[in-house]
Design a protein around this motif. Structure first.
Motif, PDB file in Angstrom:
ATOM      1  N   GLU A  84      31.003   7.156  34.971  1.00 36.72           N
ATOM      2  CA  GLU A  84      31.111   8.086  33.776  1.00 36.72           C
ATOM      3  C   GLU A  84      29.430   8.135  32.979  1.00 36.72           C
ATOM      4  OE1 GLU A  84      35.504   8.084  32.801  1.00 36.72           O
ATOM      5  OE2 GLU A  84      34.205   6.365  31.901  1.00 36.72           O
ATOM      6  N   LEU A  85      28.976   6.773  32.719  1.00 38.59           N
ATOM      7  CA  LEU A  85      27.767   6.750  32.022  1.00 38.59           C
ATOM      8  C   LEU A  85      26.886   7.646  32.643  1.00 38.59           C
ATOM      9  CD1 LEU A  85      27.994   3.172  30.945  1.00 38.59           C
ATOM     10  CD2 LEU A  85      27.924   5.007  29.341  1.00 38.59           C
ATOM     11  N   ARG A  86      26.610   7.462  34.221  1.00 37.60           N
ATOM     12  CA  ARG A  86      25.455   7.978  34.895  1.00 37.60           C
ATOM     13  C   ARG A  86      25.738   9.562  34.743  1.00 37.60           C
ATOM     14  NH1 ARG A  86      26.659   4.204  39.868  1.00 37.60           N
ATOM     15  NH2 ARG A  86      25.119   2.631  39.625  1.00 37.60           N
ATOM     16  N   ASN A  87      26.887   9.966  34.657  1.00 40.10           N
ATOM     17  CA  ASN A  87      26.954  11.416  34.674  1.00 40.10           C
ATOM     18  C   ASN A  87      26.636  12.198  33.322  1.00 40.10           C
ATOM     19  OD1 ASN A  87      27.678  12.186  37.310  1.00 40.10           O
ATOM     20  ND2 ASN A  87      29.911  11.757  36.943  1.00 40.10           N
ATOM     21  N   GLU A  88      27.113  11.176  32.332  1.00 37.17           N
ATOM     22  CA  GLU A  88      26.443  11.632  30.785  1.00 37.17           C
ATOM     23  C   GLU A  88      25.128  11.751  30.921  1.00 37.17           C
ATOM     24  OE1 GLU A  88      27.978  10.387  26.906  1.00 37.17           O
ATOM     25  OE2 GLU A  88      29.491   9.627  28.093  1.00 37.17           O
TER      26      GLU A  88
END
Length: 91
Positions: free
Chosen positions: A7-11
């Motif tokens: 999720e952090l990578r996608n953000e």
């Protein structure tokens, strides 16, 4: 609920105008180049992109996670706390 690494990578991808990934995937060279631009780490973009290790080291240096950008000491992927710091730096 705490965010996952994916999720952090996608953000981060979304924040630098890259495409979100449905599956867990490390950053591509193009993703890293966009993050470099967002944090102010200049890379040569007239030919081939630099190695991922060089870009990861530069990103960590620009966000203050390391004192110098040494590609040989760069992690093979960012840890969760590093991803959080990158996201905070580009928002």
């Amino acid at each position: 609920m705490a965010q996952t690494v994916t999720e952090l990578r996608n953000e981060i991808r979304i924040a630098v105008d890259r495409f979100e990934r449905e599956r867990a995937a490390t950053f591509t060279k193009e993703d890293l180049a966009a993050v470099c631009d967002a944090v102010g780490y200049e890379i040569e973009t007239t030919g081939r992109l630099p190695p991922k290790a060089e870009m990861r080291a530069g990103i960590l240096w620009k966000i203050g996670a390391v004192e110098q950008a040494h590609p040989e000491n760069a992690p093979s992927s960012f840890r969760k706390d590093e991803l959080k710091a990158i996201l905070a730096a580009i928002q």
